[in-house]
Design an enzyme around this catalytic site. Sequence first.
Site, PDB file in Angstrom:
ATOM      1  CB  ALA A   1      37.705  87.077 -23.572  1.00  0.00           C
ATOM      2  CE  LYS A   2      38.744  83.006 -30.770  1.00  0.00           C
ATOM      3  NZ  LYS A   2      38.617  81.561 -30.534  1.00  0.00           N
TER       4      LYS A   2
END
Length: 436
Positions: free
Chosen positions: A125-126
């Site tokens: 994720a980011k």
Amino acid sequence: MSISAASAKATSPHALPSYLNPDHPGPWGIYLQQVDRVTPYLGSLSRWVETLKRPKRALIVDVPIELDNGTMAHFEGYRVQHNTSRGPGKGGVRFHQDVTLSEVMALSAWMSVKNAAVNLPFGGAKGGIRVDPKTLSRGELERLTRRYTSEIGIIIGPTKDIPAPDVNTNEQIMAWMMDTYSMNEGATASGVVTGKPIALGGSLGRREATGRGVYTVGQEAAQHIGLDIGQARIAVQGFGNVGGIAAKLFAQAGATLVAVQDHGGTVYEAAGLDVHALLRHVSEHGSVQGFENAEVLSDEAFWGVACDILIPAALEQQITAANAHQIQARMVIEGANGPTTPEADDILHERGILVVPDVIANAGGVTVSYFEWVQDFSSFFWSEDEINARLVRIMREAFAAIWQVADEHQVSLRTATFIVACTRILQARELRGLYP
Ligand code: NAD
């Protein structure tokens, strides 16, 4: 495109959503090319490869704050969960004026690959906010962070998606994120973010972990190509958390730091820059600019500096077809995420320059983030020596496995890392099956 071609594309079972245009240049386009390169090596798992080519979930949020002068400002924020087949999403949060959805999507995908490459039980994720945080006061930055955390609070959580620091975010910002999430939940949730201050459940060794990982894989790779670190000349782009620490560790091992470039300029000294003095200068003045006893080089000249190891540790797409021919190094260790374009990757490969790719080279940070998360869950904290020893062991084992795959298939370390990682992700995908 003709209407019939457009409708054929729209009705194809594999048609990409419009925002995932593989022809669109940029970090996401680069990531898609990397997946295409690895697909022939995935065997029967390649039937699942489409799941790697689109994020599981992408949230765009408006982040309004009141500025100190009483006016309102709106910023665009993102949180992308690329893949959660192997565990909760995991990846940093970037505050930068150039942040885009495409960039955050690519960074989230590289987190999936990185976490699988070092075999952590996480997906990828980011997050990010399109903002230049240097223009904000401390109070404005805190309000921005807290509002962003509340907005993405619907998809993050200690077992769902765990943010961490990235460019322009730090321990204080993680503390505000942890507090905001905890206030909304009505319970202290230290495991919701990593990279926290030690006093709030952060881990010893986290601050140095990415640089230490860069140094560890550098040592391993150097052995394979017969390069003596003690005699090596190093050039580093980006002298922040990753580049500064990596430079310090290489210098401690006897290497000579010949050039450093950051956002303020490039400094060079063939006989070696004093790393500790340069770190002090940067912490006092904000950049390497104005450092005494060093030659000033143009930004372009940095890439042609005579060195053995080049460490890009700033932003993405820095090594391109325009400068890859100038590079003198025997190996490039990617401290930054996505610093080399695919064209430049090919040029370096043809020129026999070994590239240790980001997805393994900078995995030290998330590895110690994983240790932090484990320690928070068990409320039992390890010594720094224990953390560093575990980090070095994981990085060495991961690097050895990737080197073996590269050797077996005669592919680059990047393709080998993608083969190892994508195989693990898609094995998990296949075992879980599709719901419903
Ligand atoms: P940082 O903010 O501490 O440092 C960034 C450095 O890059 C600074 O020295 C800055 O001056 C320099 N820089 C910025 N723009 C530049 C430009 N245009 N030209 C040259 N230099 C420039 O950030 P960081 O945490 O060291 O992250 C650096 C890179 O490493 C990023 O790509 C990040 O995604 C990646 N990374 C960081 C971590 C981590 O744990 N911090 C982990 C994995 C990957």
